[in-house]
Scaffold this motif. Structure first.
Motif, PDB file in Angstrom:
ATOM      1  N   SER A  12      -2.931  64.954 146.483  1.00 28.18           N
ATOM      2  CA  SER A  12      -3.121  65.330 144.911  1.00 28.18           C
ATOM      3  C   SER A  12      -3.062  63.984 144.178  1.00 28.18           C
ATOM      4  O   SER A  12      -3.761  63.702 143.202  1.00 28.18           O
ATOM      5  N   ARG A  15      -6.216  61.952 141.803  1.00 29.24           N
ATOM      6  CA  ARG A  15      -5.796  61.603 140.458  1.00 29.24           C
ATOM      7  C   ARG A  15      -5.786  60.089 140.409  1.00 29.24           C
ATOM      8  O   ARG A  15      -6.102  59.685 139.253  1.00 29.24           O
ATOM      9  N   THR A  49      -9.840  70.649 144.698  1.00 28.57           N
ATOM     10  CA  THR A  49      -9.298  69.798 143.748  1.00 28.57           C
ATOM     11  C   THR A  49     -10.118  68.980 142.948  1.00 28.57           C
ATOM     12  O   THR A  49     -10.427  68.675 141.718  1.00 28.57           O
ATOM     13  N   ARG A  86     -12.584  71.017 140.658  1.00 28.34           N
ATOM     14  CA  ARG A  86     -12.125  71.636 139.502  1.00 28.34           C
ATOM     15  C   ARG A  86     -11.551  70.457 138.569  1.00 28.34           C
ATOM     16  O   ARG A  86     -11.856  70.575 137.244  1.00 28.34           O
ATOM     17  N   ARG A 117     -11.712  80.554 136.910  1.00 31.13           N
ATOM     18  CA  ARG A 117     -10.527  80.048 136.491  1.00 31.13           C
ATOM     19  C   ARG A 117     -10.609  78.876 135.617  1.00 31.13           C
ATOM     20  O   ARG A 117      -9.613  78.466 134.624  1.00 31.13           O
ATOM     21  N   ALA A 158      -0.835  80.549 138.241  1.00 26.30           N
ATOM     22  CA  ALA A 158      -0.160  79.337 138.516  1.00 26.30           C
ATOM     23  C   ALA A 158      -0.993  78.180 139.314  1.00 26.30           C
ATOM     24  O   ALA A 158      -0.999  78.482 140.493  1.00 26.30           O
ATOM     25  N   SER A 159      -1.645  77.288 138.779  1.00 22.37           N
ATOM     26  CA  SER A 159      -2.523  76.506 139.296  1.00 22.37           C
ATOM     27  C   SER A 159      -2.419  75.214 138.569  1.00 22.37           C
ATOM     28  O   SER A 159      -2.760  75.176 137.525  1.00 22.37           O
ATOM     29  N   GLN A 207      -4.299  72.980 139.370  1.00 21.57           N
ATOM     30  CA  GLN A 207      -5.797  72.357 139.290  1.00 21.57           C
ATOM     31  C   GLN A 207      -6.271  72.982 138.086  1.00 21.57           C
ATOM     32  O   GLN A 207      -7.079  72.150 137.255  1.00 21.57           O
ATOM     33  N   ARG A 249       2.741  71.612 140.518  1.00 22.32           N
ATOM     34  CA  ARG A 249       2.645  70.486 140.702  1.00 22.32           C
ATOM     35  C   ARG A 249       2.370  69.672 139.390  1.00 22.32           C
ATOM     36  O   ARG A 249       1.434  69.962 138.844  1.00 22.32           O
ATOM     37  N   ILE A 257       2.513  76.166 148.195  1.00 25.97           N
ATOM     38  CA  ILE A 257       1.349  77.037 148.123  1.00 25.97           C
ATOM     39  C   ILE A 257       0.486  76.707 149.427  1.00 25.97           C
ATOM     40  O   ILE A 257      -0.258  77.438 150.248  1.00 25.97           O
ATOM     41  N   ASP A 258       0.458  75.444 149.797  1.00 23.43           N
ATOM     42  CA  ASP A 258      -0.484  74.962 150.776  1.00 23.43           C
ATOM     43  C   ASP A 258       0.323  74.925 152.152  1.00 23.43           C
ATOM     44  O   ASP A 258      -0.347  74.636 153.197  1.00 23.43           O
ATOM     45  N   GLU A 299      -2.222  83.800 145.759  1.00 23.80           N
ATOM     46  CA  GLU A 299      -3.183  82.959 145.867  1.00 23.80           C
ATOM     47  C   GLU A 299      -3.579  82.320 147.053  1.00 23.80           C
ATOM     48  O   GLU A 299      -4.498  81.689 146.978  1.00 23.80           O
ATOM     49  N   LYS A 342      -7.675  80.100 148.990  1.00 26.04           N
ATOM     50  CA  LYS A 342      -7.696  78.630 149.181  1.00 26.04           C
ATOM     51  C   LYS A 342      -8.986  78.528 149.895  1.00 26.04           C
ATOM     52  O   LYS A 342      -9.830  79.360 149.841  1.00 26.04           O
TER      53      LYS A 342
END
Ligand code: S3P
Length: 441
Positions: A28, A32, A101, A104, A132, A172-173, A175, A200, A324-325, A348, A352
């Motif tokens: 992540s 970024r 990731t 989005r 979404r 809850a995302s 992304q 996150r 989540i992952d 969720e 994935k």
């Protein structure tokens, strides 16, 4: 970026795991780093970038939109950004490979620039829901034409100036949150995301570090995150901490293989990412933290994990966003615990890289583990610490985390487990198998 050649693998139990691993940079944060550096004016340096296929897809896309991005022989990435508002029209479709990731977050960036971009991806990514992000970005004025069901391939035509919105996240995302915040970077006024359940927070932390005006308020209805556009980002020196999701495979491997003891160096312990550690400790795992320190605005530590008998738990649903992952590898830990572990409230997982509830159910059943599937999770009957039966054959269907999780399951199985294709591991952890060999005596 599809894996032309499937790489089958058969994994057998080979005794205790010992040694030290250094996990690759956080996925992540790596995405970024490249995106924000590409929007800063001047040179940013990134150390410890994850060089997996997903992150390389982000690098290629940012280059296609005008950023200069190079990897030095020293492993440091140097990025010359174009400035917020300065992204160029890409000449070709942006190939996002397997990376949700990249897709989005970049849709958010394009939404408020005077460019249009077509996003394409592999079979797995092309089946994932983009509605979404299409919904809030449409409210900001972007014109998005998607394939049926709000899927890839899709085209985003940005609007300048875009319209600032106040948006409450319906799922809850991180992304979706990040897509809106990134669109807000080049949108005059204040763009605001309300997050009822924390996810996150790397975008918020890093954008602040890059000099954006971003505020976070904690209110009873959740966090309110506001970003002021049009932002100016200043180049940064970034050190990417190790990925807690990648570390999760070794935490579970050491916990379930008798006689194991491993050190996992440089693990990011951002509290929005530590759900797996909490769940494993509830199960009785022996995980200790050493040399807790700050790296690049994140808490980082070295972990020591020793084999321990695990017991079944009810996995608290509120941990879901912070792990989540990690459910696929948690399910492997559950398969070795004493009793029946129940994990619910994890809808969720169905959207994935593939439906990870159905895929892990099938994979564990193939390895002889009894499970029960719910709409929002899985129950798993543990072996009580004895070897899993194994002997089956697992389909990974382009999912890197299923491939790695079932490799770890194979280390604790009486009969070898065959995995049809481990090539997808390169999306997030190119050195996974080398690291595993280094831990086997
Ligand atoms: C990510 C957010 C999570 C996670 C993904 C990376 C991110 O997805 O599953 O691997 O970097 O923002 P969601 O936002 O869909 O929960």
């Amino acid at each position: 970026m599809s894996h032309a050649q499937p790489r089958p693998l058969t994994v057998s139990a080979r005794g205790p795991l010992r040694g030290t691993v250094r996990v690759p940079g956080d996925k992540s944060i790596s995405h970024r780093s490249l995106m924000f550096a590409s929007l800063a004016v001047g040179e940013s340096r990134i150390e410890g970038l994850l060089e997996g296929e997903d992150v390389l897809a982000t690098a290629a896309a940012m280059r296609a939109m005008g950023a200069q991005i190079e990897r030095g022989d020293d492993g440091v990435w140097r990025v010359h950004g174009v400035g917020v508002g300065g992204l160029l029209q890409p000449a070709q479709a942006l190939d996002m490979g397997n990376s949700g990731t990249s897709t989005r977050l970049l849709m958010g960036l394009v939404a408020s620039h005077a460019i249009s971009a077509t996003f394409v991806g592999d079979a797995s990514l092309s089946s994932r829901p983009m509605g979404r992000v299409i919904e809030p970005l449409g409210k900001m004025g972007a014109d998005i034409t998607a394939s049926p069901g709000g899927k890839l391939p899709l085209m985003v035509r940005g609007l300048v100036p875009a319209v600032p919105i106040e948006y409450t996240l319906p799922v809850a995302s991180a992304q979706v949150k990040s897509a809106v915040l990134l669109a807000g970077l080049n949108t005059p006024g204040i763009t605001c995301v309300i997050e009822p359940v924390p996810t996150r927070d790397h975008s918020e932390r890093m954008l602040r570090g890059f000099g954006a005006e971003i505020t976070v308020e904690e209110l009873p209805q959740g966090k309110i995150i506001s970003i002021s556009g049009e932002a100016e980002l200043k180049p940064q020196q970034i050190v990417v901490p190790g990925d807690p999701s990648s570390a999760g495979f070794w935490m579970v491997a050491a916990s379930i293989v008798p006689g194991s003891e491993i050190q996992i160096a440089n693990v990011c312990l951002n509290p929005t990412r530590t759900g797996l550690i909490t769940a494993l400790r509830m199960m009785g795992a022996d995980i200790t933290e050493a040399d807790v320190r700050e790296v690049g605005g994140e808490t980082v530590a070295d972990l020591v994990v020793r084999h321990a008998p695990l017991k079944a738990i009810e996995v608290p649903a509120e941990l879901a966003p912070s792990m989540i992952d990690e459910y696929p590898i948690l399910f492997v830990a559950a398969a070795m615990a004493e009793g029946r572990t129940v994990a619910r409230g994890a809808h969720e997982l169905r959207v994935k890289e593939l439906d990870r509830i159905a895929a892990m159910r099938a994979a564990l059943e193939a390895a002889g583990v009894a499970t029960e599937e719910f709409e929002d999770g899985l129950a798993i009957q543990g072996s009580g610490g004895g070897a899993l039966p194994g002997g089956g054959s697992v389909a990974t269907l382009l999912d890197h985390r299923i491939a790695m999780s079932m490799t770890i399951a194979g280390l604790a199985a009486a009969q070898p487990i065959t995995i049809d294709d481990v090539a997808p591991v390169a999306t997030s952890y190119p050195d996974f198998f080398e690291t595993l060999s280094g831990l086997q005596l």
